[in-house]
Write an enzyme that holds these catalytic residues in place. Structure first.
Site, PDB file in Angstrom:
ATOM      1  N   LEU A 121     -79.364  -4.395 -90.857  1.00  0.00           N
ATOM      2  CA  LEU A 121     -80.311  -4.249 -89.751  1.00  0.00           C
ATOM      3  C   LEU A 121     -81.684  -4.026 -90.373  1.00  0.00           C
ATOM      4  O   LEU A 121     -81.799  -3.400 -91.424  1.00  0.00           O
ATOM      5  CB  LEU A 121     -79.945  -3.036 -88.872  1.00  0.00           C
ATOM      6  CG  LEU A 121     -78.617  -3.094 -88.111  1.00  0.00           C
ATOM      7  CD1 LEU A 121     -78.378  -1.767 -87.391  1.00  0.00           C
ATOM      8  CD2 LEU A 121     -78.589  -4.243 -87.125  1.00  0.00           C
ATOM      9  N   ASP A 122     -82.722  -4.519 -89.713  1.00  0.00           N
ATOM     10  CA  ASP A 122     -84.073  -4.268 -90.195  1.00  0.00           C
ATOM     11  C   ASP A 122     -84.334  -2.771 -90.273  1.00  0.00           C
ATOM     12  O   ASP A 122     -83.712  -1.977 -89.549  1.00  0.00           O
ATOM     13  CB  ASP A 122     -85.108  -4.902 -89.259  1.00  0.00           C
ATOM     14  CG  ASP A 122     -85.015  -6.414 -89.219  1.00  0.00           C
ATOM     15  OD1 ASP A 122     -84.480  -6.994 -90.172  1.00  0.00           O
ATOM     16  OD2 ASP A 122     -85.488  -7.002 -88.220  1.00  0.00           O
ATOM     17  N   LYS A 123     -85.259  -2.396 -91.122  1.00  0.00           N
ATOM     18  CA  LYS A 123     -85.604  -0.979 -91.291  1.00  0.00           C
ATOM     19  C   LYS A 123     -85.847  -0.282 -89.956  1.00  0.00           C
ATOM     20  O   LYS A 123     -85.328   0.814 -89.703  1.00  0.00           O
ATOM     21  CB  LYS A 123     -86.853  -0.856 -92.168  1.00  0.00           C
ATOM     22  CG  LYS A 123     -87.390   0.562 -92.286  1.00  0.00           C
ATOM     23  CD  LYS A 123     -88.692   0.602 -93.079  1.00  0.00           C
ATOM     24  CE  LYS A 123     -89.277   2.011 -93.096  1.00  0.00           C
ATOM     25  NZ  LYS A 123     -90.570   2.072 -93.844  1.00  0.00           N
TER      26      LYS A 123
END
Length: 305
Positions: A121-123
């Site tokens: 998942l993106d940051k």
């Protein structure tokens, strides 16, 4: 000759940027004194270099970082990741990542490639992701991801009023000129995102998105491509977005893309049982929706004088 140029000639096995980093970090001395990158070398100076390995070349370290574990057995681990936590170490984020936390939580993951991480998942995206605890489980999960049988659903708050459910089927790849971004690109890798309307407001819509593929930034790029970028997405929003004046300060203040991985379903890699998990909206998104509902309640409705 500049010091960094001299070092590049003397130590061609190292990149110019690596040598410049060593100078900046004080790993290079000229005649016993600290040096600067642009310092002039005239010949005859004594240069001492203490090589320092790059973080990417060092073993990843276990770090005591709290994890929200939703499920765990001998084969898999389901994590509800908070926004702000990087999943895997990389440029600018060599410490303090989910991988570092996993190595502390389950030291045996040091024997598994990428500490068992099979998707990311993106940051600044919150929500559910699965981690393999054995090589067997990792292989099985990767095969499920490749076969597109893992079910992943997200809540996404977007600008604009989406009227009905739809699908974005648009290939993706690196942006042709801005390499840190992704884009819809002809000839790119296949990417498909389905969406339904969960709640509609004046000026924005809460969508439920289901992924068939898992390309980097897929939901963010796909929704921006149909002119409904995510609230808080500083990378893929182009220009000012139309919304009621009452909502502008609230939406502008949200510090991350409003995206949450709310549901995860997969076949257990050992038992073959189908399992599903849900994660409630995190506090920041729940509070944002509360503010939007309150602002919408004060807006003039159709038929009002």
């Amino acid at each position: 000759m500049r010091l960094d140029q001299a070092l590049a000639k003397l130590l061609p096995e190292y990149s110019r940027s690596r040598l410049q980093d060593w100078v900046a970090q004080g790993q290079v001395k000229v005649d016993g004194a600290s040096a600067t990158i642009k310092q002039k070398m005239w010949g005859g100076e004594a240069i001492a270099v203490v090589p320092q390995s790059h973080p990417a070349e060092q073993p990843y370290q276990a770090e005591d970082i709290a994890l929200n574990v939703v499920f765990e057995d001998d084969s898999i681990l389901i994590i509800n990741k908070p926004a702000g936590l990087v999943v895997h170490p990389g440029s600018g984020n060599w410490e303090g990542t989910l991988l570092n936390a996993l190595l502390h939580h389950a030291p045996q993951l040091a024997e598994i490639p990428r500490a068992g991480i099979v998707h990311r998942l993106d940051k600044d995206t919150s929500g559910l992701l699965v981690v393999a605890k054995t090589l067997t489980a990792q292989t099985a999960l990767v095969r499920q991801l490749q076969a597109r049988t893992v079910q992943r659903e997200y809540y996404a708050l977007v600008f604009g009023e989406v009227l009905r459910a739809g699908t974005v089927d648009a290939p993706m790849d690196r942006h042709p000129t801005q390499r840190t971004k992704m884009a819809v690109v002809e000839g790119g890798k296949p990417a498909t995102t389905h969406y339904t309307v969960a709640e509609r407001f004046t000026g924005c819509t809460l969508l439920r998105c289901k992924l068939e593929t898992g390309r980097t930034h897929q939901i963010r790029v796909h929704l921006a491509s149909i002119r409904h970028p995510l609230v808080g997405d500083s990378i893929y929003i182009k220009g000012a977005q139309k919304c009621p004046p009452q909502l502008r300060p609230t939406l502008a203040a949200f510090p991350r893309q409003a995206l949450h991985a709310a549901q995860l379903g997969l076949e257990h890699p050992v038992t073959g049982e189908w399992l599903e998990w849900q994660a409630l909206l995190p506090d920041d998104m729940a509070q944002l929706l509360k503010q939007i509902r309150a602002a919408n309640a004060s807006l003039p409705q159709a038929g009002d004088e």
